[in-house]
Write an enzyme that holds these catalytic residues in place. Structure first.
Site, PDB file in Angstrom:
ATOM      1  N   CYS A 151       0.819  -1.223   0.000  1.00 14.57           N
ATOM      2  CA  CYS A 151       0.000   0.000   0.000  1.00 14.57           C
ATOM      3  C   CYS A 151       0.850   1.269   0.000  1.00 14.57           C
ATOM      4  CB  CYS A 151      -0.949   0.009   1.185  1.00 14.57           C
ATOM      5  SG  CYS A 151      -2.066  -1.393   1.194  1.00 14.57           S
ATOM      6  N   HIS A 164      -2.998   7.363   2.058  1.00 12.97           N
ATOM      7  CA  HIS A 164      -3.503   6.075   1.569  1.00 12.97           C
ATOM      8  C   HIS A 164      -4.913   5.872   2.101  1.00 12.97           C
ATOM      9  CE1 HIS A 164      -4.076   1.977   0.678  1.00 12.97           C
ATOM     10  NE2 HIS A 164      -3.834   1.513   1.887  1.00 12.97           N
ATOM     11  N   ASN A 186     -10.187   0.320  -0.340  1.00 16.26           N
ATOM     12  CA  ASN A 186      -8.725   0.315  -0.278  1.00 16.26           C
ATOM     13  C   ASN A 186      -8.185  -0.272  -1.580  1.00 16.26           C
ATOM     14  OD1 ASN A 186      -6.025  -0.150   0.188  1.00 16.26           O
ATOM     15  ND2 ASN A 186      -6.307  -1.035   2.229  1.00 16.26           N
TER      16      ASN A 186
HETATM   17  N1  ACO Z   1     -19.054  -7.779   8.610  1.00  9.86           N
HETATM   18  C1  ACO Z   1     -19.633  -7.952   9.803  1.00  9.86           C
HETATM   19  N2  ACO Z   1     -18.946  -8.328  10.898  1.00  9.86           N
HETATM   20  C2  ACO Z   1     -17.614  -8.529  10.762  1.00  9.86           C
HETATM   21  C3  ACO Z   1     -16.963  -8.362   9.527  1.00  9.86           C
HETATM   22  C4  ACO Z   1     -17.738  -7.973   8.414  1.00  9.86           C
HETATM   23  N3  ACO Z   1     -17.205  -7.783   7.201  1.00  9.86           N
HETATM   24  N4  ACO Z   1     -15.657  -8.623   9.696  1.00  9.86           N
HETATM   25  C5  ACO Z   1     -15.488  -8.945  10.993  1.00  9.86           C
HETATM   26  N5  ACO Z   1     -16.671  -8.896  11.635  1.00  9.86           N
HETATM   27  C6  ACO Z   1     -16.931  -9.145  13.051  1.00  9.86           C
HETATM   28  C7  ACO Z   1     -15.876  -9.991  13.673  1.00  9.86           C
HETATM   29  O1  ACO Z   1     -16.108 -11.355  13.439  1.00  9.86           O
HETATM   30  C8  ACO Z   1     -16.032  -9.626  15.126  1.00  9.86           C
HETATM   31  O2  ACO Z   1     -17.119 -10.327  15.672  1.00  9.86           O
HETATM   32  P1  ACO Z   1     -17.024 -10.948  17.162  1.00  9.86           P
HETATM   33  O3  ACO Z   1     -16.867  -9.734  18.045  1.00  9.86           O
HETATM   34  O4  ACO Z   1     -18.336 -11.635  17.277  1.00  9.86           O
HETATM   35  O5  ACO Z   1     -15.839 -11.830  17.160  1.00  9.86           O
HETATM   36  C9  ACO Z   1     -16.410  -8.164  15.102  1.00  9.86           C
HETATM   37  O6  ACO Z   1     -16.900  -7.915  13.759  1.00  9.86           O
HETATM   38  C10 ACO Z   1     -15.268  -7.226  15.399  1.00  9.86           C
HETATM   39  O7  ACO Z   1     -14.118  -7.630  14.632  1.00  9.86           O
HETATM   40  P2  ACO Z   1     -12.762  -6.877  14.751  1.00  9.86           P
HETATM   41  O8  ACO Z   1     -11.791  -7.478  13.805  1.00  9.86           O
HETATM   42  O9  ACO Z   1     -12.353  -6.734  16.170  1.00  9.86           O
HETATM   43  O10 ACO Z   1     -13.220  -5.448  14.215  1.00  9.86           O
HETATM   44  P3  ACO Z   1     -12.446  -4.107  14.262  1.00  9.86           P
HETATM   45  O11 ACO Z   1     -13.241  -3.106  14.959  1.00  9.86           O
HETATM   46  O12 ACO Z   1     -11.014  -4.271  14.628  1.00  9.86           O
HETATM   47  O13 ACO Z   1     -12.485  -3.701  12.705  1.00  9.86           O
HETATM   48  C11 ACO Z   1     -11.118  -3.711  10.752  1.00  9.86           C
HETATM   49  C12 ACO Z   1     -11.869  -4.551  11.739  1.00  9.86           C
HETATM   50  C13 ACO Z   1     -12.084  -2.802  10.010  1.00  9.86           C
HETATM   51  C14 ACO Z   1     -10.405  -4.615   9.741  1.00  9.86           C
HETATM   52  C15 ACO Z   1     -10.097  -2.851  11.509  1.00  9.86           C
HETATM   53  O14 ACO Z   1      -9.343  -3.620  12.377  1.00  9.86           O
HETATM   54  C16 ACO Z   1      -9.192  -2.112  10.592  1.00  9.86           C
HETATM   55  O15 ACO Z   1      -9.613  -1.225   9.874  1.00  9.86           O
HETATM   56  N6  ACO Z   1      -7.899  -2.434  10.619  1.00  9.86           N
HETATM   57  C17 ACO Z   1      -6.942  -1.810   9.738  1.00  9.86           C
HETATM   58  C18 ACO Z   1      -6.716  -2.729   8.647  1.00  9.86           C
HETATM   59  C19 ACO Z   1      -6.617  -2.077   7.330  1.00  9.86           C
HETATM   60  O16 ACO Z   1      -7.085  -1.001   7.047  1.00  9.86           O
HETATM   61  N7  ACO Z   1      -5.962  -2.800   6.471  1.00  9.86           N
HETATM   62  C20 ACO Z   1      -5.854  -2.416   5.128  1.00  9.86           C
HETATM   63  C21 ACO Z   1      -4.673  -3.034   4.543  1.00  9.86           C
HETATM   64  S1  ACO Z   1      -3.257  -2.316   5.182  1.00  9.86           S
HETATM   65  C22 ACO Z   1      -3.332  -0.820   4.720  1.00  9.86           C
HETATM   66  O17 ACO Z   1      -3.753  -0.520   3.640  1.00  9.86           O
HETATM   67  C23 ACO Z   1      -2.932   0.102   5.687  1.00  9.86           C
END
Ligand code: ACO
Length: 316
Positions: free
Chosen positions: A109, A243, A273
């Site tokens: 990225c 980004h 993304n």
């Molecule tokens: N739809 C519905 N529910 C979902 C989904 C979905 N697509 N995905 C996960 N869940 C659920 C999980 O199973 C979990 O349920 P549980 O509590 O019953 O176990 C709950 O939602 C919370 O999951 P978390 O992973 O803790 O959610 P979080 O608040 O951390 O959000 C996310 C996840 C959006 C991926 C976040 O961590 C994030 O944005 N991280 C940064 C990652 C990123 O942007 N990466 C991009 C690539 S790297 C880059 O470009 C920088």
């Protein structure tokens, strides 16, 4: 300095509601966690080089230049058409550029920021006169569509800029850049395949929470460094073009640095993304809608797998 921009998005738009029909997710969850409302997904014949060539052609036209004017093509991508040759060479051929060098750059990225900084080094040393810097991706091909925690985040697209060395007064162009990598974080964000390991393409794997923490906690170091190198403060910035991974990461980073929210160019809602393509896509949007003007100070910034991260300050 930047003399042209262009972009290309696949025609097919997939909304959060469309995804919710295929998997256990919802528009509300995706919007609340990421700010993403829709993404573009490439058709089978829209490969990374096809999207990249469209964006590059648009940037060349925008600059009022022709293929003969370009002697460097760098394509930042993690989703090349093939293991080799470089996607940049396919873009070069599609545009009819027959001189100079063309190569791919892999910093996931952060690839576009690394590519801008690399191109600038060629230009300032006189090794090249004018560069096409492209970010092009088809992440829809490497996400695991069975994994709702990752597949909802990504989209496809390409963006490009034409970069010349700084003007003679030295006050337009890339003013500073700060790049970092730390390979100890491989397991947080990687693809579980490759030509030298499994012999397959593999799928994207991510520890979302760890990436989030690192992105907000660490990445501002390169922004601070790029400002310091150029002797510029956050208040003087006109546009922050980060980004586009996640609205919450972007806003938290801007707040931490003291960049006002209204200076943020945000496209993650429409594009998702798109990895290395997200910054040049956003630059093209903000330039064509009249926000970015000649003379503006623009900060680009990204973090990706590795981790690799970087920031560059550009006087437009
Ligand atoms: N739809 C519905 N529910 C979902 C989904 C979905 N697509 N995905 C996960 N869940 C659920 C999980 O199973 C979990 O349920 P549980 O509590 O019953 O176990 C709950 O939602 C919370 O999951 P978390 O992973 O803790 O959610 P979080 O608040 O951390 O959000 C996310 C996840 C959006 C991926 C976040 O961590 C994030 O944005 N991280 C940064 C990652 C990123 O942007 N990466 C991009 C690539 S790297 C880059 O470009 C920088």
């Amino acid at each position: 300095m930047v003399v042209g921009t262009g972009s290309s998005l696949p025609a097919r738009v997939v909304t959060n509601a469309d995804l919710a029909e295929q998997m256990d997710t919802s528009d509300a969850w995706i919007v609340q966690r990421t700010g993403i409302r829709q993404r573009h997904i490439a058709a089978a014949d829209e490969t990374t080089s096809v999207l990249g060539a469209r964006a590059a052609r648009a940037a060349l036209e925008d600059a009022g230049l022709t293929a003969d004017d370009i002697d460097l093509v760098i394509c930042a991508t993690s989703t090349p058409d093939h293991t080799f040759p470089a996607t940049a060479t396919q873009i070069q051929a599609a545009l009819g550029i027959h001189q100079g060098a063309a190569f791919d750059l892999q910093a996931v990225c952060a690839g576009f920021v690394f590519a801008v900084s690399t191109a600038d080094k060629f230009l300032t040393t006189g090794a090249a006169r004018r560069a096409l810097v492209v970010g092009a991706e088809t992440f829809s091909r490497i996400v695991d569509w069975e994994d709702r925690t990752t597949c909802v985040l990504f989209g496809d697209g390409a963006g490009a800029i034409v970069l010349e060395a700084q003007d003679e007064a030295g006050n337009r162009g890339v003013l500073s850049a700060s790049l970092r990598s730390d390979g100890r974080h491989r397991e947080k964000l990687y693809v579980d395949g490759g030509p030298g390991s499994t012999g397959t393409t593999g799928h994207l794997r991510m520890e979302g929470r760890d990436v989030f923490r690192f992105a907000v906690g660490q990445v501002t170091d390169v922004i601070v460094e790029a400002f310091a190198q150029a002797g510029v403060t956050a208040e003087e910035l006109d546009w922050f073009v980060p980004h586009q991974a996640n609205r919450r990461i972007i806003e938290a980073s801007a707040d931490k640095i003291g960049i006002a929210r209204e200076k943020i160019v945000l496209t993650v809602d429409r594009h998702g993304n798109t990895s290395a393509a997200s910054i040049p896509l956003a630059l093209d949007v903000a330039r064509r809608d009249g926000r970015i003007q000649a003379g503006d100070l623009v900060m680009i910034e990204a973090i990706g797998g590795g981790f690799s991260w970087g920031a560059a300050l550009i006087r437009w």
